[in-house]
Design an enzyme around this catalytic site. Structure first.
Site, PDB file in Angstrom:
ATOM      1  CG  HIS A 244      -2.978  -5.911  -9.069  1.00 42.53           C
ATOM      2  ND1 HIS A 244      -2.948  -4.738  -8.365  1.00 42.53           N
ATOM      3  CD2 HIS A 244      -3.608  -6.820  -8.274  1.00 42.53           C
ATOM      4  CE1 HIS A 244      -3.538  -4.910  -7.190  1.00 42.53           C
ATOM      5  NE2 HIS A 244      -3.943  -6.166  -7.114  1.00 42.53           N
TER       6      HIS A 244
ATOM      7  CD  GLU B 247      -2.315  -1.970 -13.102  1.00 39.75           C
ATOM      8  OE1 GLU B 247      -2.641  -3.118 -12.720  1.00 39.75           O
ATOM      9  OE2 GLU B 247      -2.930  -0.948 -12.740  1.00 39.75           O
TER      10      GLU B 247
ATOM     11  CB  CYS C 147      -2.765  -0.548  -6.535  1.00 43.63           C
ATOM     12  SG  CYS C 147      -1.660  -1.959  -6.776  1.00 43.63           S
TER      13      CYS C 147
ATOM     14  CB  CYS D 159       0.677  -1.714 -10.175  1.00 42.71           C
ATOM     15  SG  CYS D 159      -0.192  -3.300 -10.143  1.00 42.71           S
TER      16      CYS D 159
HETATM   17 ZN   LIG Z   1      -2.035  -3.014  -8.846  1.00 46.72          ZN
END
Ligand SMILES: [Zn+2]
Length: 149
Positions: free
Chosen positions: A53, A55, A83, A86
């Site tokens: 991801h 992040e 999410c 993260c």
């Molecule tokens: Zn994430």
């Protein structure tokens, strides 16, 4: 430099990830003392790594740049609401603030399923005679103090 400027950088990364790489629409930057020190985009479709991801990739880069697992004097600016995975990493890295430009409902509207959305994965504690041995080894070698806080 302000919040909107850094969020725009994250949004621009998300846009170029979609337009130039066919990636998912997520970008993130990490800022320290008013300066971008790391950036990331979602590369899950390319790498097939579900943890890639924006992040997390930005956190990994920032940790490399600063040589530290803690980013306590940094903020993260994400194009989309982080999410649960993260959010966990953001807390683990001790970032001091999170700003995001788009709520998770927008991702869901685009039919992008948030990572960590399966709450039904079974976790099971298994009692092992030596299950805590790695921790005992750690204490033996390092005392009870971790280098991190
Ligand atoms: Zn994430």
């Amino acid at each position: 430099m302000n919040t909107q400027y850094f969020l725009q950088q994250a949004i621009d990364l998300a846009r170029s990830n979609v337009m130039e790489k066919g990636g998912r629409p997520f970008g993130a930057v990490i800022v320290r003392n008013g300066e971008i020190i790391a950036a990331g985009v979602n590369t899950v479709l390319e790498t097939k790594d579900p943890t890639d991801h924006a992040e997390l990739r930005a956190i990994r880069e920032a940790s490399r740049v600063l040589g530290s697992e803690l980013l306590s004097d940094c903020e993260i600016y994400a194009s989309g609401e982080p999410c649960p995975m993260c959010q966990g990493a953001i807390g683990r890295a001790d970032l001091k603030a999170v700003y995001y430009a788009s709520p998770k409902e927008a991702a869901m509207k685009a039919n992008i399923v948030p990572a960590g959305s399966n709450q039904n994965v079974p976790y099971q504690y298994v009692e092992m005679a030596n299950g805590s041995e790695p921790f005992e080894l750690w204490i033996e070698r390092n005392g009870k103090q971790d280098q991190a806080k």
